[in-house]
Design an enzyme around this catalytic site. Sequence first.
Site, mmCIF file in Angstrom:
data_model
loop_
_atom_site.group_PDB
_atom_site.id
_atom_site.type_symbol
_atom_site.label_atom_id
_atom_site.label_comp_id
_atom_site.label_asym_id
_atom_site.label_seq_id
_atom_site.Cartn_x
_atom_site.Cartn_y
_atom_site.Cartn_z
ATOM 1 N N THR A 96 0.862 -1.180 0.000
ATOM 2 C CA THR A 96 0.000 0.000 0.000
ATOM 3 C C THR A 96 0.895 1.225 0.000
ATOM 4 O OG1 THR A 96 -0.145 0.347 2.394
ATOM 5 C CG2 THR A 96 -1.588 -1.334 1.446
ATOM 6 N N CYS A 97 0.270 2.399 0.111
ATOM 7 C CA CYS A 97 1.067 3.620 0.090
ATOM 8 C C CYS A 97 1.939 3.773 1.332
ATOM 9 C CB CYS A 97 0.169 4.841 -0.065
ATOM 10 S SG CYS A 97 -0.994 5.061 1.300
ATOM 11 N N SER B 175 -3.215 0.945 10.424
ATOM 12 C CA SER B 175 -3.120 1.956 9.376
ATOM 13 C C SER B 175 -2.654 3.292 9.927
ATOM 14 C CB SER B 175 -4.481 2.144 8.692
ATOM 15 O OG SER B 175 -4.881 0.978 8.020
ATOM 16 N N GLU C 165 -9.216 3.195 8.623
ATOM 17 C CA GLU C 165 -9.438 3.450 7.194
ATOM 18 C C GLU C 165 -9.811 2.138 6.505
ATOM 19 O OE1 GLU C 165 -7.515 2.563 4.428
ATOM 20 O OE2 GLU C 165 -5.777 1.644 5.376
ATOM 21 N N GLN D 155 -9.797 1.365 3.067
ATOM 22 C CA GLN D 155 -9.197 0.964 1.797
ATOM 23 C C GLN D 155 -8.355 -0.302 1.928
ATOM 24 O OE1 GLN D 155 -7.441 4.845 0.542
ATOM 25 N NE2 GLN D 155 -8.243 4.208 -1.433
ATOM 26 N N GLY E 7 -4.188 12.306 -10.828
ATOM 27 C CA GLY E 7 -4.144 10.852 -10.795
ATOM 28 C C GLY E 7 -5.492 10.293 -11.214
ATOM 29 N N GLY F 218 -6.220 6.642 -10.302
ATOM 30 C CA GLY F 218 -6.352 5.327 -9.680
ATOM 31 C C GLY F 218 -7.471 5.321 -8.650
ATOM 32 N N SER F 219 -7.496 4.282 -7.839
ATOM 33 C CA SER F 219 -8.570 4.133 -6.857
ATOM 34 C C SER F 219 -8.517 5.228 -5.795
ATOM 35 C CB SER F 219 -8.482 2.764 -6.190
ATOM 36 O OG SER F 219 -7.235 2.610 -5.545
#
Length: 448
Positions: A49-50, A109, A114, A116, A189, A191-192
Amino acid sequence: MSILVVGLSHRGTPVHLLERVVPAPETLDKVLVDAVACPHVAAAVVLSTCNRVEIYAEVERFHGGVEELAELLARHAGVSAAELTPHLYVRYEDGAVSHLFSVVCGLDSMVVGETQILGQAKAALRNAQDAETIGSVLNGVFQRALRVGKRAQTETELGRAGRSVVSAALAQAVRVHGDLAGRAALVVGAGSMAALAATTLRRDHDAKVVVTNRTPSRARRIAEQVEGTAVPLADLRTALADADVVVSCTGAVGTVISAVDLATAMRRRTDRPLVVCDLAMPRDVEIEAGHVAGVTLIDLGRLAERVDDGVATDVEAVRAIVAEEVADFVATRRAATVAPTVVALRSMAAEVVEAELRRLSARVPHLDDHSHAEVAKTVRRVVDKLLHAPTIRVKELAEQTVETSYTDALRELFALDLSALEAFTSVEPVEPAQPDRSVQPGEPGGAP
């Protein structure tokens, strides 16, 4: 096989290092293939993930698996193992299961709760299935993790609190502007994460959304969903000058918005502040952009410092769910490992009974069929009763966290043929199949 996770996250890794380690989407398959090529790794799933990258693996040896996966992460990041090792965390067996469940529920997270991460875990499982690097043990634990994540969202308010990274970042923008209603918001961007940012800006803040991306068709698709507009990436500086809030979350490697871009944009403005939310990993916006007059830069590092979860009750409730699910999963898995020994024990007993019945026939050849059948029933009944208590008890004991191996004790006490057990133990036990599988190969997953 044992479960091992080796990873890095925002909790103990500097952003500048983490952004080098997190693999680009197009390299994930390579990481998976290289992981299962390691001598001590039989199967692997990469959760990226980010703000984290973790390799979950089925390993034959703990130390060998840790060394190989740590070296793999360092190699793919282009850094030395010595630079990476101080920031690595390792979880093993029950600890690995507990960690995964906590991660998927959002407890680990940057912004607690969160949602996602659930979609990202689905994508990780699907990627491993498509790459054929998944094993039965990892498949079972990830399937259970997805169900635990859904349960946490359903039974608590943690997942519905809207505390995603996007929501937390926009909360900082509200502090600067007071209100985002009617203000111009630029999403960079497609993306999702970008789609979530655009939706949140429009739905929750009533902002006017503009989307830009290297692929114009993708930018238009997101813009249409939020009644916004799409502009070419070549017009970025103009779009920056018109915006009050910028959310950048591309998958690009390298800078997308420079300090010069923002300085140029600010000269075209009439004394209006600009909030820039850089939610990309690696970062999209030059760190020097935060020094441009009138610009407030919010990146993942700064966001982590400011987030106040304020959801202690929900956190404790989710932790209780995780603890309950981990205990159940581990007990189920341990009970399943007893099955081969129980089968071997009963097979051995059946062979002994049949041998003794053949000997009886040889010694008493004139015994009529009815009498022989009654003797056979009696002998089998006696054996079944003798084996019933130990087989039931060994399953119960296997579900408990104890150091003693009762399966080993049975093998020793009854002199079980270990070579005969290989046919059973060669297949790892998994959870019983359930009709509501969260992800199947080829099925679409959640938002990555």
